[in-house]
Write an enzyme that holds these catalytic residues in place. Structure first.
Site, PDB file in Angstrom:
ATOM      1  N   TYR A  97      26.977  -2.155  14.862  1.00 57.53           N
ATOM      2  CA  TYR A  97      27.848  -0.986  14.762  1.00 57.53           C
ATOM      3  C   TYR A  97      29.009  -1.107  15.738  1.00 57.53           C
ATOM      4  CZ  TYR A  97      26.044   1.125  19.110  1.00 57.53           C
ATOM      5  OH  TYR A  97      25.713   1.371  20.416  1.00 57.53           O
ATOM      6  N   CYS A  98      30.037  -0.298  15.508  1.00 59.38           N
ATOM      7  CA  CYS A  98      31.195  -0.239  16.405  1.00 59.38           C
ATOM      8  C   CYS A  98      31.590   1.231  16.550  1.00 59.38           C
ATOM      9  CB  CYS A  98      32.336  -1.104  15.878  1.00 59.38           C
ATOM     10  SG  CYS A  98      32.994  -0.583  14.285  1.00 59.38           S
ATOM     11  N   ARG A  99      32.874   1.525  16.580  1.00 60.37           N
ATOM     12  CA  ARG A  99      33.321   2.910  16.672  1.00 60.37           C
ATOM     13  C   ARG A  99      33.436   3.550  15.294  1.00 60.37           C
ATOM     14  NH1 ARG A  99      37.684   6.169  16.341  1.00 60.37           N
ATOM     15  NH2 ARG A  99      39.037   4.482  15.690  1.00 60.37           N
TER      16      ARG A  99
END
Length: 133
Positions: free
Chosen positions: A95-97
């Site tokens: 995941y990231c932002r």
């Protein structure tokens, strides 16, 4: 007037469906999966060995992250497998932002030979616990 309301309803529903389908689709030839945050949470809660990978910057990670996540910024994933991910067959949830960098990271990992990578988008869509620890 009723016809206009029905037409508007069909357009709105169609647009929502297209957005959902485009968000869930993965470009042809990719070797990773796209899953929902709910599916990721279920995998994390399953008790199975799962690596949770946060590919944002260290500063973003320190601000807030999902408990148990390992920080490996997408920019640091190069042409060699990262030392922090020694098993290419391990289940990795990325995941990231917002979802852009996690898709990039998933693609990079797949090209490096990782076989069980799933991208669940961004922490902005994560409805569960986060931490600063």
């Amino acid at each position: 007037m009723k016809q206009l309301i029905y037409l508007a309803l069909v357009i709105v529903c169609g647009a929502a469906l297209l957005k959902w389908v485009s968000r869930r689709s993965v470009p042809a030839g990719t070797d990773w999966k796209t899953i929902t945050p709910e599916e990721a949470k279920a995998r994390l809660d399953s008790g199975d060995a799962v690596t949770l990978l946060d590919v944002r910057t260290e500063a973003e990670y320190e601000e807030s992250h999902i408990p148990g996540a390992v920080c490996l910024p997408v920019e640091s994933i190069g042409t060699q497998p990262p030392e922090s991910l020694p098993d290419p067959d391990a289940e990795i949830l990325v995941y990231c932002r917002s979802g852009r960098r996690s898709a990039q990271a998933a693609g990079k990992l797949a090209k490096l030979g990782y076989t069980n990578v799933s991208d669940f988008g961004g922490i902005l869509n994560w409805p569960y616990e986060t931490t600063t620890d």
